[in-house]
Design an enzyme around this catalytic site. Structure first.
Site, PDB file in Angstrom:
ATOM      1  CG  HIS A 109      70.565  67.085 -40.924  1.00  0.00           C
ATOM      2  ND1 HIS A 109      69.373  66.537 -41.331  1.00  0.00           N
ATOM      3  CD2 HIS A 109      71.002  66.299 -39.905  1.00  0.00           C
ATOM      4  CE1 HIS A 109      69.099  65.470 -40.587  1.00  0.00           C
ATOM      5  NE2 HIS A 109      70.067  65.302 -39.715  1.00  0.00           N
ATOM      6  CB  CYS A 117      88.128  74.759 -45.042  1.00  0.00           C
ATOM      7  SG  CYS A 117      89.727  74.511 -45.850  1.00  0.00           S
ATOM      8  CB  ALA A 220      53.700  73.362 -42.203  1.00  0.00           C
TER       9      ALA A 220
HETATM   10  P1  NAD Z   1      61.358  64.462 -45.713  1.00  0.00           P
HETATM   11  O1  NAD Z   1      61.434  65.092 -47.042  1.00  0.00           O
HETATM   12  O2  NAD Z   1      61.872  63.074 -45.524  1.00  0.00           O
HETATM   13  O3  NAD Z   1      59.844  64.477 -45.211  1.00  0.00           O
HETATM   14  C1  NAD Z   1      59.066  65.631 -45.331  1.00  0.00           C
HETATM   15  C2  NAD Z   1      57.796  65.451 -44.518  1.00  0.00           C
HETATM   16  O4  NAD Z   1      57.057  66.660 -44.615  1.00  0.00           O
HETATM   17  C3  NAD Z   1      56.886  64.313 -45.020  1.00  0.00           C
HETATM   18  O5  NAD Z   1      56.450  63.548 -43.926  1.00  0.00           O
HETATM   19  C4  NAD Z   1      55.709  65.047 -45.661  1.00  0.00           C
HETATM   20  O6  NAD Z   1      54.478  64.385 -45.466  1.00  0.00           O
HETATM   21  C5  NAD Z   1      55.704  66.351 -44.880  1.00  0.00           C
HETATM   22  N1  NAD Z   1      55.152  67.489 -45.630  1.00  0.00           N
HETATM   23  C6  NAD Z   1      55.208  67.731 -46.966  1.00  0.00           C
HETATM   24  N2  NAD Z   1      54.598  68.891 -47.262  1.00  0.00           N
HETATM   25  C7  NAD Z   1      54.140  69.383 -46.075  1.00  0.00           C
HETATM   26  C8  NAD Z   1      53.405  70.540 -45.718  1.00  0.00           C
HETATM   27  N3  NAD Z   1      53.023  71.439 -46.616  1.00  0.00           N
HETATM   28  N4  NAD Z   1      53.092  70.740 -44.412  1.00  0.00           N
HETATM   29  C9  NAD Z   1      53.475  69.831 -43.466  1.00  0.00           C
HETATM   30  N5  NAD Z   1      54.170  68.708 -43.744  1.00  0.00           N
HETATM   31  C10 NAD Z   1      54.503  68.499 -45.041  1.00  0.00           C
HETATM   32  O7  NAD Z   1      62.070  65.478 -44.755  1.00  0.00           O
HETATM   33  P2  NAD Z   1      62.944  65.308 -43.469  1.00  0.00           P
HETATM   34  O8  NAD Z   1      62.232  64.407 -42.513  1.00  0.00           O
HETATM   35  O9  NAD Z   1      63.270  66.692 -43.059  1.00  0.00           O
HETATM   36  O10 NAD Z   1      64.276  64.572 -43.945  1.00  0.00           O
HETATM   37  C11 NAD Z   1      64.905  64.995 -45.134  1.00  0.00           C
HETATM   38  C12 NAD Z   1      66.380  65.316 -45.068  1.00  0.00           C
HETATM   39  O11 NAD Z   1      66.715  65.968 -46.303  1.00  0.00           O
HETATM   40  C13 NAD Z   1      66.747  66.293 -43.981  1.00  0.00           C
HETATM   41  O12 NAD Z   1      67.799  65.760 -43.304  1.00  0.00           O
HETATM   42  C14 NAD Z   1      67.189  67.587 -44.689  1.00  0.00           C
HETATM   43  O13 NAD Z   1      68.490  67.957 -44.296  1.00  0.00           O
HETATM   44  C15 NAD Z   1      67.239  67.278 -46.160  1.00  0.00           C
HETATM   45  N6  NAD Z   1      66.393  68.211 -46.960  1.00  0.00           N
HETATM   46  C16 NAD Z   1      66.285  69.510 -46.592  1.00  0.00           C
HETATM   47  C17 NAD Z   1      65.476  70.383 -47.309  1.00  0.00           C
HETATM   48  C18 NAD Z   1      65.396  71.820 -46.858  1.00  0.00           C
HETATM   49  O14 NAD Z   1      66.337  72.339 -46.281  1.00  0.00           O
HETATM   50  N7  NAD Z   1      64.268  72.504 -47.077  1.00  0.00           N
HETATM   51  C19 NAD Z   1      64.751  69.933 -48.417  1.00  0.00           C
HETATM   52  C20 NAD Z   1      64.882  68.592 -48.785  1.00  0.00           C
HETATM   53  C21 NAD Z   1      65.716  67.732 -48.043  1.00  0.00           C
END
Ligand code: NAD
Length: 235
Positions: A109, A117, A220
């Site tokens: 992503h 650009c 995690a």
């Molecule tokens: P999501 O936010 O939709 O889901 C996060 C998942 O992680 C949930 O199922 C939740 O239960 C679980 N979770 C929360 N805390 C946790 C922990 N401590 N240990 C284990 N699991 C835990 O995330 P997604 O499925 O990655 O989709 C979100 C989209 O948003 C992605 O495409 C991403 O690009 C973007 N995003 C990225 C970031 C980042 O780069 N860190 C942060 C927010 C959103």
């Protein structure tokens, strides 16, 4: 399984949560108090580029305040020790896997620390703000740079490589992802088609849990190091 099984790992926002990076859906489907439609679509960028650039400039600047946690570090240990093929696919746009140390990492992503650009198509490393129409390092034109993030409605990166790795994998592990965002949410199905074993490590049951052979639920930073020790110990 072959002697050196091939592993594909998919990570989502949950793996970075304990580093202090908020997940996507933690607060009623909002990302840092913004609706997805306002900050994560090409239409949003056309409508209000200042809001979108500011949003990602803030996310990019925040990376300086967070560090990889025990889960990121455990996956880097696994890659370094693994004799079979290993591929880490992340949906995350943060740089915590990069900083933990990986050679086989794909950001499907996009990345906060990259600028794209819209004039010349070049993607270049970028750590500062994008607000203020900076000049593209590739074509030297101002005003064309946007965050190198795959927004909703855009094509994720590296899909050919990911598809090939899933078709050849023996073990697929999904970590910290809600299973709500496609195509990543469909990877477990592709791995099953390849007759791979499938494991989910997530804080709580996700939308995809019934698709996995095994699911373990908890933070995690606890589950991932324990699983990595288990896998490395059983070689
Ligand atoms: P999501 O936010 O939709 O889901 C996060 C998942 O992680 C949930 O199922 C939740 O239960 C679980 N979770 C929360 N805390 C946790 C922990 N401590 N240990 C284990 N699991 C835990 O995330 P997604 O499925 O990655 O989709 C979100 C989209 O948003 C992605 O495409 C991403 O690009 C973007 N995003 C990225 C970031 C980042 O780069 N860190 C942060 C927010 C959103």
């Amino acid at each position: 399984m072959s002697r050196h099984p091939n592993i594909v790992i998919l990570t989502g926002a949950g793996i970075s949560a304990e580093s202090g990076v908020p997940t996507f859906r933690a607060s009623d489907g909002l990302w840092e108090n913004h609706r997805i439609e306002d900050v994560a679509t090409p239409q949003a960028f056309r409508r209000n580029p200042t809001l979108v650039q500011t949003f990602y400039d803030q996310r990019r600047a925040f990376l300086g305040q967070v560090n990889p946690n025990a889960a990121h570090l455990a996956l880097a240990r696994l890659e370094a020790a693994w004799k079979g093929d290993f591929l880490l696919v992340t949906q995350n746009v943060d740089d915590l896997h990069d900083r933990a140390g990986h050679n086989q990492l794909l950001h499907m992503h996009g990345e906060l620390n990259s600028a794209l650009c819209t004039r010349c198509g070049a993607a270049r490393p970028w750590t500062g703000p994008l607000l203020g129409n900076p000049t593209c390092p590739a074509c030297r034109q101002p005003g064309g740079l946007r965050p190198d993030i795959v927004w909703f409605g855009e094509m994720p990166y590296h899909m050919n490589r990911i598809e090939a790795a899933l078709a050849a994998c023996d073990l697929f592990v999904s970590i910290g992802t809600s299973g709500a965002v496609y195509p990543a949410a469909g990877f477990v199905g592709w791995a099953r088609d390849a007759e791979a074993k499938t494991l989910e490590l997530n804080l709580e049951p996700s939308a995809g849990t019934p698709m996995f052979d095994e699911a373990r639920h908890g933070p995690a930073s606890v589950l991932v190091p324990a699983w990595v020790e288990e896998v490395l110990g059983s070689r």
